[in-house]
Write a protein that holds these residues in place. Structure first.
Motif, short mmCIF file in Angstrom:
data_model
loop_
_atom_site.label_atom_id
_atom_site.label_comp_id
_atom_site.label_asym_id
_atom_site.label_seq_id
_atom_site.Cartn_x
_atom_site.Cartn_y
_atom_site.Cartn_z
N ALA A 1 -35.31 -8.03 -63.77
CA ALA A 1 -36.58 -7.43 -64.22
C ALA A 1 -36.93 -7.86 -65.64
CB ALA A 1 -36.48 -5.92 -64.16
N ALA A 232 -29.25 -5.69 -73.25
CA ALA A 232 -29.75 -5.15 -71.98
C ALA A 232 -30.39 -3.78 -72.18
CB ALA A 232 -28.60 -5.05 -70.97
N ALA A 233 -29.79 -2.96 -73.04
CA ALA A 233 -30.36 -1.63 -73.32
C ALA A 233 -31.75 -1.76 -73.93
CB ALA A 233 -29.43 -0.84 -74.24
N ARG A 234 -31.91 -2.75 -74.83
CA ARG A 234 -33.23 -2.99 -75.43
C ARG A 234 -34.25 -3.36 -74.36
NH1 ARG A 234 -35.93 -6.58 -79.20
NH2 ARG A 234 -38.13 -6.05 -78.93
N ALA A 235 -33.88 -4.28 -73.46
CA ALA A 235 -34.80 -4.71 -72.40
C ALA A 235 -35.19 -3.53 -71.51
CB ALA A 235 -34.15 -5.83 -71.58
N ARG A 236 -34.21 -2.72 -71.15
CA ARG A 236 -34.49 -1.54 -70.31
C ARG A 236 -35.42 -0.57 -71.04
NH1 ARG A 236 -29.24 1.29 -68.54
NH2 ARG A 236 -29.18 1.65 -70.77
N HIS A 237 -35.15 -0.36 -72.33
CA HIS A 237 -35.98 0.54 -73.14
C HIS A 237 -37.43 0.03 -73.18
CE1 HIS A 237 -37.19 3.08 -76.51
NE2 HIS A 237 -37.69 1.99 -77.06
N GLU A 238 -37.63 -1.26 -73.37
CA GLU A 238 -38.98 -1.82 -73.47
C GLU A 238 -39.71 -1.71 -72.13
OE1 GLU A 238 -40.49 -2.92 -76.11
OE2 GLU A 238 -38.89 -3.28 -77.57
N LEU A 239 -39.01 -1.97 -71.03
CA LEU A 239 -39.65 -1.87 -69.70
C LEU A 239 -40.04 -0.43 -69.42
CD1 LEU A 239 -37.70 -4.15 -67.22
CD2 LEU A 239 -39.79 -4.63 -68.49
N THR A 240 -39.16 0.51 -69.74
CA THR A 240 -39.44 1.93 -69.51
C THR A 240 -40.65 2.36 -70.32
OG1 THR A 240 -37.06 2.24 -69.25
CG2 THR A 240 -38.37 4.22 -69.51
N ARG A 243 -43.86 1.04 -68.73
CA ARG A 243 -44.25 1.78 -67.52
C ARG A 243 -44.82 3.13 -67.86
NH1 ARG A 243 -38.92 -0.25 -64.79
NH2 ARG A 243 -39.68 -2.19 -63.91
#
Ligand SMILES: [Zn+2]
Length: 250
Positions: A1, A232-240, A243
């Motif tokens: 993602a 990875a935590a940064r990428a997840r945070h940005e995607l969240t 959304r």
């Protein structure tokens, strides 16, 4: 993602490219990291400095899980720093917030960055090796110096004591400026934790933060995985966050 990257050098986390890199990295300064990765992989990409990614990792799922105000330090070949305040990474005006390894006030020795008297001249693996060599004429690795200190070598102990006192000074300076509650320390030098920890705690206790609250001192828990897990935590945070924004593209 999505892809997260923790990269050496000073980076522009918003634009996704490298601003300043040491000469160990050819053509790295100015390289458009996130644009290149997004074009190649077809997903969004996010860039952090590697020490910033380290502290994100240790806060996401490591030693400092859930902490709100943290100084992260890596004592490796050099000394890296990252600042997390109010539950978010502080990058600063030029992407260099938290670079505690390169502030003067820690003696007068020349630093790899061209400055003098920086914490890195006391507390990096390269410096521990060099400081011990200056005292004894012997060439040992930082790890071997730690072993010698444990075996009663006074010069080896003095070199680690100077590193510990420098780290403690850096912690109390940071605590005075932004009132951190926690410090998490990683990098190869932190493998000598049982030697190093009391050499940091002693000077910290003698010179406590003005808040009157002791700073919690933690050894990093994730080892070399901290940087990729933090990226990875940064990428997840940005995607969240994307959304959650009304009207944002999916
Ligand atoms: Zn420096």
């Amino acid at each position: 993602a999505a892809v997260g990257v923790g990269a050496a050098g000073v980076v522009d986390a918003a634009l996704g490219h490298v601003l300043v890199a040491s000469d160990s990295f050819t053509d790295w300064a100015g390289f458009p990291v996130t644009a290149a990765l997004s074009a190649a992989l077809g997903v969004p990409a996010f860039l952090d400095n590697d020490v910033n990614a380290f502290v994100r990792g240790e806060i996401a799922c490591g030693a400092a899980a859930g902490e709100e105000d943290v100084l992260g330090m890596t004592l490796g070949t050099g000394v890296g720093g990252a600042l997390w305040t109010g539950g978010a990474l502080r990058t600063g005006a030029h992407g260099a917030a938290g670079e505690i390894g390169h502030i003067p006030g820690f003696g007068d020795l020349p630093c790899t960055c061209g400055g003098r008297g920086h914490l890195e001249t006391l507390a990096s693996a390269r410096s521990l090796r060099a400081r011990y060599g200056e005292r004894t004429g012997r060439e040992l690795s930082a790890r071997e110096v730690a072993e010698a200190a444990r075996d009663g070598d006074a010069d080896a102990h003095a070199v680690y004591a100077a590193a510990g006192a420098g780290v403690a000074r850096a912690i109390v300076m940071t605590a005075g400026l932004v009132d951190i509650g926690t410090v998490v320390i990683g990098g190869g030098v932190s493998n000598a934790w049982t030697l190093l920890e009391p050499l940091i705690q002693g000077p910290l206790a003698a010179e406590p933060p003005i808040s009157g609250h002791p700073v919690k001192l933690l050894r990093a828990a994730l080892g070399a995985d901290a940087v990729p897990l933090g990226a990875a935590a940064r990428a997840r945070h940005e995607l969240t966050a994307r959304r959650a924004r009304p009207g944002a593209a999916p």
